[in-house]
Design an enzyme around this catalytic site. Structure first.
Site, PDB file in Angstrom:
ATOM      1  N   HIS A 165      11.653  -8.576  -9.696  1.00  0.00           N
ATOM      2  CA  HIS A 165      10.411  -9.073  -9.147  1.00  0.00           C
ATOM      3  C   HIS A 165      10.308 -10.819  -9.621  1.00  0.00           C
ATOM      4  O   HIS A 165      11.198 -11.395  -9.681  1.00  0.00           O
ATOM      5  CB  HIS A 165       9.224  -8.770 -11.105  1.00  0.00           C
ATOM      6  CG  HIS A 165       8.963  -7.290 -11.075  1.00  0.00           C
ATOM      7  ND1 HIS A 165       8.274  -6.943 -11.941  1.00  0.00           N
ATOM      8  CD2 HIS A 165       9.653  -6.875 -10.044  1.00  0.00           C
ATOM      9  CE1 HIS A 165       7.843  -5.566 -11.172  1.00  0.00           C
ATOM     10  NE2 HIS A 165       8.752  -5.428 -10.654  1.00  0.00           N
ATOM     11  N   TRP A 220      -4.540  -3.093  30.051  1.00  0.00           N
ATOM     12  CA  TRP A 220      -4.423  -4.198  29.049  1.00  0.00           C
ATOM     13  C   TRP A 220      -5.697  -4.426  28.596  1.00  0.00           C
ATOM     14  O   TRP A 220      -5.427  -5.114  28.709  1.00  0.00           O
ATOM     15  CB  TRP A 220      -3.332  -4.830  28.146  1.00  0.00           C
ATOM     16  CG  TRP A 220      -2.343  -3.662  27.770  1.00  0.00           C
ATOM     17  CD1 TRP A 220      -0.831  -3.577  28.768  1.00  0.00           C
ATOM     18  CD2 TRP A 220      -1.499  -3.467  27.237  1.00  0.00           C
ATOM     19  NE1 TRP A 220       0.000  -2.858  29.070  1.00  0.00           N
ATOM     20  CE2 TRP A 220      -0.075  -2.200  27.662  1.00  0.00           C
ATOM     21  CE3 TRP A 220      -2.029  -3.009  25.659  1.00  0.00           C
ATOM     22  CZ2 TRP A 220       0.977  -1.600  26.295  1.00  0.00           C
ATOM     23  CZ3 TRP A 220      -1.084  -1.753  24.991  1.00  0.00           C
ATOM     24  CH2 TRP A 220      -0.290  -0.895  24.752  1.00  0.00           C
ATOM     25  N   GLU A 276       9.318 -13.425 -10.986  1.00  0.00           N
ATOM     26  CA  GLU A 276       9.842 -13.964 -12.806  1.00  0.00           C
ATOM     27  C   GLU A 276      11.081 -14.006 -12.617  1.00  0.00           C
ATOM     28  O   GLU A 276      11.850 -15.001 -12.940  1.00  0.00           O
ATOM     29  CB  GLU A 276       9.169 -13.513 -13.538  1.00  0.00           C
ATOM     30  CG  GLU A 276       7.590 -13.290 -13.523  1.00  0.00           C
ATOM     31  CD  GLU A 276       7.210 -13.108 -12.973  1.00  0.00           C
ATOM     32  OE1 GLU A 276       5.806 -12.416 -13.832  1.00  0.00           O
ATOM     33  OE2 GLU A 276       7.661 -11.495 -12.338  1.00  0.00           O
ATOM     34  N   GLY A 298      -9.227   5.445  18.241  1.00  0.00           N
ATOM     35  CA  GLY A 298     -10.342   5.826  19.490  1.00  0.00           C
ATOM     36  C   GLY A 298     -12.503   5.466  18.938  1.00  0.00           C
ATOM     37  O   GLY A 298     -12.330   5.641  17.904  1.00  0.00           O
ATOM     38  N   CYS A 339       4.330  -8.868 -15.431  1.00  0.00           N
ATOM     39  CA  CYS A 339       3.841  -7.369 -15.946  1.00  0.00           C
ATOM     40  C   CYS A 339       4.627  -6.900 -17.221  1.00  0.00           C
ATOM     41  O   CYS A 339       5.416  -7.876 -18.034  1.00  0.00           O
ATOM     42  CB  CYS A 339       4.952  -6.098 -14.870  1.00  0.00           C
ATOM     43  SG  CYS A 339       6.749  -5.696 -15.216  1.00  0.00           S
ATOM     44  N   ASP A 399      -2.362   8.735  25.103  1.00  0.00           N
ATOM     45  CA  ASP A 399      -2.163   7.600  25.483  1.00  0.00           C
ATOM     46  C   ASP A 399      -0.431   8.185  24.705  1.00  0.00           C
ATOM     47  O   ASP A 399       0.896   7.341  25.124  1.00  0.00           O
ATOM     48  CB  ASP A 399      -1.919   6.602  24.229  1.00  0.00           C
ATOM     49  CG  ASP A 399      -3.552   6.100  24.676  1.00  0.00           C
ATOM     50  OD1 ASP A 399      -3.433   6.570  25.251  1.00  0.00           O
ATOM     51  OD2 ASP A 399      -4.223   5.380  23.678  1.00  0.00           O
TER      52      ASP A 399
END
Length: 375
Positions: free
Chosen positions: A57, A179, A59, A311, A84, A209
């Site tokens: 982590h 595009w 720390e 879509g 934690c 597509d």
């Protein structure tokens, strides 16, 4: 507290937030966390961030980066999220900090995880370490919006993205959509793909597509690919079912016959439609996949964020069912005059019912404008 002291706290927390963001796309379902350690003299002596799920982590990395342990006496530790307090893949960071000769820990926000949620701070207080919470809290919450939503709601954070012309179309009358947005906008989408746990599309988009939904224009983690295929009839020759990332594909279906082979690995391998990905069976709702149930099941599989590249039908359904948390729309300075609208029939009939987005921002990307807002 003086303004000068507050400004210094903000300065160091901003550095911690910048460090935390380096873990995007690599730490989920864990949160993004950054840590900066400042000596009693006001000098930075250590820093670190959570680099990868299962790894050390923030720390721990920050403490390990301190070259002179004597400098820790009376030091202040800045962390973007409450340390934690429970044993997971790594030991509790709160207990690590509590054993150090530090004077103060400044935290941007509490951890919404029920296993933590204040207990990390209590460990520090019980050790005689001064704590402060709330420095740049809003920025920290935005950075970890995926994690917070997953922890508190139980389903993935859903971002709906689409590109449209300035007059509101996402495809021409003949169905062609390549595009509408520019190259820089498309590169931005690939960046997002690397940061989200999964990308989701509907069956119509998949068939029309034949997308790959992979990260190509940048370096980054390949996301899971969630494909809605209610009747379970899409051809297995499509990219998402047959390329080298096939094992990252999840099919959502209501067809009970689809998952028969799943229970028996040998039967699955002998199947004519052998598929290395995962088939997730959900209920049928109004003739379609039950999206609310599907998102709940995906959340249980530690998928904390989904980018929907939908879509018209899928986008409209998600909005109508209030399943979208964030909307990102690329608006291109182009006109079509006819074609497929970006959204349609979302259940709003008058101005009193209009959907107002919150925390709206605009960004120019190439010739396009990117609008981002929250529901």
């Amino acid at each position: 507290m003086s303004n000068q002291s507050l400004n210094m706290d903000q300065k160091w927390m901003l550095e911690a937030l910048a460090l935390a963001s380096k873990g995007k796309g690599n730490v989920s379902p864990n949160p993004l966390v950054g840590c900066v350690i400042v000596s009693k003299k006001g000098e930075k002596i250590g820093q670190g961030y959570h680099k990868k799920f299962g790894a050390a982590h923030a720390e721990v990395n920050a403490v390990n980066s301190v070259k002179n342990e004597e400098a820790l006496k009376g030091a202040t530790v800045y962390i973007t999220l409450e340390p934690c307090s429970h044993h997971g893949k790594t030991p509790p960071c709160a207990e690590l900090l509590a054993k150090l000769p530090i004077a103060k820990v400044v935290v941007a926000m509490k951890d919404p995880n029920p296993k933590v949620n204040g207990s990390g701070l209590r460990i520090l207080k019980n050790a005689g370490i001064e704590t402060e919470v709330g420095i740049l809290e809003k920025e920290a919450e935005q950075l970890n919006e995926f994690f917070i939503h997953h922890q508190t709601v139980g389903r993935p954070f859903i971002t709906l993205k689409f590109a449209q012309t300035i007059d509101g179309f996402l495809a021409a009358a003949d169905g062609d959509s390549k595009w509408i947005s520019g190259k820089q906008s498309r590169k931005k989408v690939h960046q997002w793909r690397s940061e989200y746990d999964a990308v989701l599309v509907g069956r119509t988009t998949t068939m029309a597509d034949n997308p790959s939904l992979t990260v190509r224009h940048i370096k980054g983690r390949q996301p899971k690919r969630v494909i809605i295929d209610g009747p379970f009839e899409l051809p297995r020759t499509l990219n998402v079912f047959s390329d080298k990332h096939e094992d990252k594909t999840i099919i959502l279906t209501w067809n009970k016959e689809a998952s028969k082979d799943e229970a028996d690995p040998m039967l699955k391998m002998l199947s004519q439609n052998y598929f290395r990905g995962e088939i997730l069976q959900v209920s049928k709702s109004d003739g379609h996949v039950d999206l609310r149930q599907a998102f709940k099941l995906l959340g249980e599989k530690s998928i904390s964020s989904i980018l929907v590249e939908g879509g018209q039908q899928l986008s409209s359904t998600l909005i109508k069912q209030s399943l979208v948390d964030k909307l990102c729309v690329f608006i291109s300075p182009k006109l079509l005059g006819a074609g497929t609208r970006s959204v349609l029939n979302i259940g709003i009939n008058n101005m009193n019912e209009i959907a107002n987005l919150k925390d709206v921002s605009w960004e120019q990307i190439g010739d396009d404008m990117l609008m981002t807002g929250y529901f």
